[in-house]
Scaffold this active site. Structure first.
Site, PDB file in Angstrom:
ATOM      1  N   ASP A   1       0.881  -1.167   0.000  1.00 12.36           N
ATOM      2  CA  ASP A   1       0.000   0.000   0.000  1.00 12.36           C
ATOM      3  C   ASP A   1       0.920   1.219   0.000  1.00 12.36           C
ATOM      4  O   ASP A   1       1.722   1.391   0.921  1.00 12.36           O
ATOM      5  CB  ASP A   1      -0.844  -0.073   1.277  1.00 12.36           C
ATOM      6  N   ILE A   2       0.809   2.045  -1.015  1.00 14.69           N
ATOM      7  CA  ILE A   2       1.757   3.159  -1.181  1.00 14.69           C
ATOM      8  C   ILE A   2       1.658   4.181  -0.039  1.00 14.69           C
ATOM      9  O   ILE A   2       2.628   4.901   0.225  1.00 14.69           O
ATOM     10  CB  ILE A   2       1.590   3.828  -2.572  1.00 14.69           C
TER      11      ILE A   2
ATOM     12  N   GLY B   1      -5.998   1.280 -12.948  1.00 10.42           N
ATOM     13  CA  GLY B   1      -7.179   0.924 -12.149  1.00 10.42           C
ATOM     14  C   GLY B   1      -8.433   1.414 -12.848  1.00 10.42           C
ATOM     15  O   GLY B   1      -8.783   0.933 -13.930  1.00 10.42           O
ATOM     16  N   ILE B   2      -9.031   2.410 -12.250  1.00 16.85           N
ATOM     17  CA  ILE B   2     -10.287   2.981 -12.762  1.00 16.85           C
ATOM     18  C   ILE B   2     -10.113   3.480 -14.213  1.00 16.85           C
ATOM     19  O   ILE B   2     -11.056   3.436 -14.998  1.00 16.85           O
ATOM     20  CB  ILE B   2     -10.752   4.130 -11.826  1.00 16.85           C
ATOM     21  N   TYR B   3      -8.912   3.925 -14.563  1.00 14.29           N
ATOM     22  CA  TYR B   3      -8.674   4.474 -15.910  1.00 14.29           C
ATOM     23  C   TYR B   3      -8.407   3.403 -16.984  1.00 14.29           C
ATOM     24  O   TYR B   3      -8.201   3.734 -18.155  1.00 14.29           O
ATOM     25  CB  TYR B   3      -7.551   5.520 -15.883  1.00 14.29           C
TER      26      TYR B   3
ATOM     27  N   GLY C   1      -9.724   4.710  -5.629  1.00 16.17           N
ATOM     28  CA  GLY C   1      -8.447   4.008  -5.778  1.00 16.17           C
ATOM     29  C   GLY C   1      -7.336   4.589  -4.912  1.00 16.17           C
ATOM     30  O   GLY C   1      -7.560   4.997  -3.776  1.00 16.17           O
ATOM     31  N   VAL C   2      -6.158   4.658  -5.503  1.00 14.13           N
ATOM     32  CA  VAL C   2      -4.970   5.101  -4.767  1.00 14.13           C
ATOM     33  C   VAL C   2      -5.114   6.576  -4.362  1.00 14.13           C
ATOM     34  O   VAL C   2      -4.645   6.990  -3.292  1.00 14.13           O
ATOM     35  CB  VAL C   2      -3.695   4.817  -5.590  1.00 14.13           C
ATOM     36  N   ASP C   3      -5.769   7.354  -5.182  1.00 13.03           N
ATOM     37  CA  ASP C   3      -6.012   8.776  -4.897  1.00 13.03           C
ATOM     38  C   ASP C   3      -6.801   8.933  -3.589  1.00 13.03           C
ATOM     39  O   ASP C   3      -6.419   9.726  -2.708  1.00 13.03           O
ATOM     40  CB  ASP C   3      -6.788   9.368  -6.091  1.00 13.03           C
TER      41      ASP C   3
END
Ligand code: ADP
Length: 171
Positions: A9-10, A122-124, A31-33
């Site tokens: 996990d970043i 991911g979402i993109y 997501g990561v954002d």
């Protein structure tokens, strides 16, 4: 520049900078954002809002920097990846710009260690193997006297396998 691949996990990474796969609003998302904004907290969001007020957000392929707020990293570099729409050439150029502009910004900040998520995968919906090839290519060809280590932080097994295989085949 040393390249490392890890599955993590970043938001837990203690690097001089972690990169966020942001969206052009800079106000957070999924997501990561979402994870970075949740862990970074108010200070991180406030700086994003300031940048947004000043320059209207961040365009696809560009990068901006903020504090890391409550994260263990020192800075967050926000870059906006392309949404995959099947236009391979255009999307690849934009994803290349994300990695290049993030590295250039890191260099200007004298950052020694930088961690990237798998931007746009991911979402993109950017194809994972192509995205990984672009990421590794840009980083391997980026000459820096400042940046010492680049960490590719994979979140899923598939990306981790793709990155490891591509990097092993390089040397
Ligand atoms: P994008 O909109 O650029 O596709 P996402 O956040 O949907 O951004 O996905 C980008 C990558 O980040 C995906 O590979 C996803 O699995 C990964 N990811 C999601 N959460 C985290 C996290 N906490 N740490 C690292 N990577 C993450």
């Amino acid at each position: 520049m040393k390249i490392e691949i890890i599955k993590a996990d970043i938001t837990r990474i203690q690097a001089d900078a972690i990169v966020n796969a942001a969206n052009s609003s800079l106000l957070g998302g999924g997501g990561v954002d979402g994870a970075i904004h949740r862990a970074g907290g108010k200070e991180l969001l406030e700086e994003c809002i300031k940048i947004r007020n000043r320059q209207g957000g961040c365009k696809t392929g560009e990068a901006v920097v903020t504090t890391a707020g409550n994260l263990p990293a020192k800075h967050v570099i926000h870059t906006v990846g392309p949404v995959w729409n099947g236009d391979k050439e255009r999307s690849s150029k934009l994803l290349t710009q994300c990695y290049k502009n993030s590295l250039k910004l890191a260099e200007s900040l004298e950052i020694k260690t930088i961690a990237f998520p798998n931007i746009s995968t991911g979402i993109y919906r950017f194809p994972k193997d192509l995205a990984a090839a672009i990421a590794i290519d840009v980083v391997s060809n980026f000459k820096s006297e400042v940046i010492e280590k680049v960490i590719f932080v994979c979140f899923d097994d598939e990306n981790e396998e793709i990155y490891k295989e591509l990097l092993n085949n390089k040397d």
